[in-house]
Design a protein around this motif. Structure first.
Motif, PDB file in Angstrom:
ATOM      1  N   UNK A  70      40.866  -0.009  -6.438  1.00  0.00           N
ATOM      2  CA  UNK A  70      40.547  -0.472  -5.081  1.00  0.00           C
ATOM      3  C   UNK A  70      40.938  -1.942  -4.985  1.00  0.00           C
ATOM      4  N   UNK A  71      41.780  -2.259  -4.008  1.00  0.00           N
ATOM      5  CA  UNK A  71      42.209  -3.643  -3.824  1.00  0.00           C
ATOM      6  C   UNK A  71      41.165  -4.369  -2.979  1.00  0.00           C
ATOM      7  N   UNK A  72      40.242  -5.027  -3.662  1.00  0.00           N
ATOM      8  CA  UNK A  72      39.134  -5.667  -2.955  1.00  0.00           C
ATOM      9  C   UNK A  72      39.229  -7.178  -2.939  1.00  0.00           C
ATOM     10  N   UNK A  73      38.123  -7.780  -2.630  1.00  0.00           N
ATOM     11  CA  UNK A  73      38.028  -9.246  -2.608  1.00  0.00           C
ATOM     12  C   UNK A  73      36.707  -9.656  -3.232  1.00  0.00           C
ATOM     13  N   UNK A  74      36.680 -10.919  -3.693  1.00  0.00           N
ATOM     14  CA  UNK A  74      35.402 -11.483  -4.157  1.00  0.00           C
ATOM     15  C   UNK A  74      35.262 -12.888  -3.609  1.00  0.00           C
ATOM     16  N   UNK A  75      34.010 -13.281  -3.395  1.00  0.00           N
ATOM     17  CA  UNK A  75      33.727 -14.615  -2.891  1.00  0.00           C
ATOM     18  C   UNK A  75      34.081 -15.650  -3.953  1.00  0.00           C
ATOM     19  N   UNK A  76      34.750 -16.710  -3.539  1.00  0.00           N
ATOM     20  CA  UNK A  76      35.059 -17.795  -4.482  1.00  0.00           C
ATOM     21  C   UNK A  76      34.423 -19.074  -3.949  1.00  0.00           C
ATOM     22  N   UNK A  77      34.014 -19.914  -4.836  1.00  0.00           N
ATOM     23  CA  UNK A  77      33.468 -21.193  -4.399  1.00  0.00           C
ATOM     24  C   UNK A  77      31.961 -21.219  -4.468  1.00  0.00           C
ATOM     25  N   UNK A  78      31.411 -22.400  -4.170  1.00  0.00           N
ATOM     26  CA  UNK A  78      29.963 -22.585  -4.262  1.00  0.00           C
ATOM     27  C   UNK A  78      29.399 -22.724  -2.853  1.00  0.00           C
ATOM     28  N   UNK A  79      28.223 -22.160  -2.650  1.00  0.00           N
ATOM     29  CA  UNK A  79      27.632 -22.183  -1.307  1.00  0.00           C
ATOM     30  C   UNK A  79      26.162 -22.600  -1.425  1.00  0.00           C
ATOM     31  N   UNK A 133      30.099 -25.140   0.052  1.00  0.00           N
ATOM     32  CA  UNK A 133      30.147 -24.700   1.448  1.00  0.00           C
ATOM     33  C   UNK A 133      28.695 -24.636   1.918  1.00  0.00           C
ATOM     34  N   UNK A 134      28.449 -25.010   3.158  1.00  0.00           N
ATOM     35  CA  UNK A 134      27.067 -25.086   3.632  1.00  0.00           C
ATOM     36  C   UNK A 134      26.848 -24.167   4.828  1.00  0.00           C
ATOM     37  N   UNK A 135      25.834 -23.302   4.721  1.00  0.00           N
ATOM     38  CA  UNK A 135      25.371 -22.523   5.871  1.00  0.00           C
ATOM     39  C   UNK A 135      24.218 -23.305   6.471  1.00  0.00           C
ATOM     40  N   UNK A 136      24.460 -23.922   7.624  1.00  0.00           N
ATOM     41  CA  UNK A 136      23.445 -24.738   8.293  1.00  0.00           C
ATOM     42  C   UNK A 136      22.664 -23.824   9.243  1.00  0.00           C
ATOM     43  N   UNK A 137      21.346 -23.767   9.080  1.00  0.00           N
ATOM     44  CA  UNK A 137      20.543 -22.732   9.743  1.00  0.00           C
ATOM     45  C   UNK A 137      19.655 -23.292  10.848  1.00  0.00           C
ATOM     46  N   UNK A 138      19.818 -22.794  12.057  1.00  0.00           N
ATOM     47  CA  UNK A 138      18.881 -23.070  13.162  1.00  0.00           C
ATOM     48  C   UNK A 138      19.085 -21.987  14.226  1.00  0.00           C
ATOM     49  N   UNK A 139      18.022 -21.262  14.611  1.00  0.00           N
ATOM     50  CA  UNK A 139      18.228 -20.159  15.561  1.00  0.00           C
ATOM     51  C   UNK A 139      18.570 -20.597  16.977  1.00  0.00           C
ATOM     52  N   UNK A 140      18.277 -21.856  17.351  1.00  0.00           N
ATOM     53  CA  UNK A 140      18.495 -22.299  18.733  1.00  0.00           C
ATOM     54  C   UNK A 140      19.497 -23.453  18.794  1.00  0.00           C
ATOM     55  N   UNK A 141      20.488 -23.315  19.663  1.00  0.00           N
ATOM     56  CA  UNK A 141      21.426 -24.414  19.935  1.00  0.00           C
ATOM     57  C   UNK A 141      21.339 -24.670  21.436  1.00  0.00           C
ATOM     58  N   UNK A 142      20.686 -25.756  21.826  1.00  0.00           N
ATOM     59  CA  UNK A 142      20.483 -26.045  23.257  1.00  0.00           C
ATOM     60  C   UNK A 142      21.436 -27.163  23.685  1.00  0.00           C
ATOM     61  N   UNK A 143      21.006 -28.430  23.595  1.00  0.00           N
ATOM     62  CA  UNK A 143      21.928 -29.530  23.938  1.00  0.00           C
ATOM     63  C   UNK A 143      22.920 -29.785  22.813  1.00  0.00           C
ATOM     64  N   UNK A 144      22.589 -29.336  21.598  1.00  0.00           N
ATOM     65  CA  UNK A 144      23.437 -29.602  20.441  1.00  0.00           C
ATOM     66  C   UNK A 144      23.039 -30.880  19.707  1.00  0.00           C
TER      67      UNK A 144
END
Ligand code: PRP
Ligand code: URA
Ligand code: MG
Length: 218
Positions: A70-79, A133-144
């Motif tokens: 199976x020609x797949x993929x894997x995640x590379x890098x740090x998160x 790599x950063x996943x920045x988490x906030x459920x609401x984006x109003x004015x930004x």
């Protein structure tokens, strides 16, 4: 809205009935707190999984039990994750459920309820965040305002803007505009883009105050 749809930086979950059904429950002011938490957690898991798809991947071939390749993929890098306290903390469990030992930093930003302006109180980030790599988490984006201030904290800590994915549930067009103009390299992954902000800078039709509904401080 059409101009927003053209933005390559913005990704929304598809408008399937499953997603709209979850959003319908969350937006309903009659929804109980137990249901609000339960259905938020379901939808948060979906936006987190969607956001993970924008991290870098490399080819990886594996052999299946049938002996085929199976020609797949894997995640590379740090998160790592970084939550904008308080509402962003509601997204941490969904992130941990997808990435078991992920490091999670915190940035405490509070929006002034009268002016809508953000104020930064505190941040604590993984030491090697500039390599991640950063996943920045906030459920609401109003004015930004809050999200942009959080991105500034990350950039000051050495994170490259093109390694930041802002993971969100509901976004106002005003917030998307501000954030994408200020940081053209970041990505925004959200469940749905709403119509506008009201005079109190709340998202319309919106969900009300997410933090208050999720944490029970109404
Ligand atoms: C809310 C929300 C975002 C921000 C969005 O947080 O979670 O952080 O407001 O608004 P903006 O885009 O106009 O900055 P709030 O400061 O109300 O705190 P909470 O997380 O404790 O609810
Ligand atoms: N924060 C929320 O929780 N809801 C809004 O509509 C705006 C900011
Ligand atoms: Mg709030």
């Amino acid at each position: 809205m059409d101009a927003l749809n053209d933005k390559k930086q913005l990704r929304t979950l598809g408008t399937t009935n499953q997603i709209r059904g979850l959003l319908t429950i969350l937006r309903n002011k009659e929804t109980s707190r137990a249901d609000f938490i339960f259905y938020s957690d379901r939808l948060l898991r979906l936006v987190i999984e969607e956001a993970l798809g924008y991290l870098p991947f490399a080819s990886q071939d594996v052999t299946t039990p049938t002996g085929s390749v199976y020609n797949g993929v894997e995640f590379t890098g740090k998160v790592c994750g970084v939550s904008i306290v308080r509402a962003g903390e509601s997204m941490e469990n969904a992130l941990r459920a997808s990435c078991r030992d992920i490091r999670i930093g915190k940035i405490l930003i509070q929006r002034d309820e009268d002016t809508g302006l953000p104020k930064l109180f505190y941040s604590k980030l993984p030491k090697d965040i500039s390599e991640r790599h950063v996943l920045l988490l906030d459920p609401m984006l109003a004015t930004g305002g809050s999200a942009c201030q959080a991105v500034e904290v990350l950039v000051e800590a050495g994170v490259k803007p093109d390694r930041i994915i802002f993971v969100n549930l509901i976004a106002a067009p005003e917030g998307i505009q501000v954030m994408t103009e200020r940081f053209p390299e970041i990505k925004i992954v959200t469940a749905e883009v709403d119509e506008k902000l009201n005079e109190k800078k709340y998202i319309i039709p919106g969900i009300g105050d997410f933090g208050d509904r999720y944490f029970g401080t109404l």
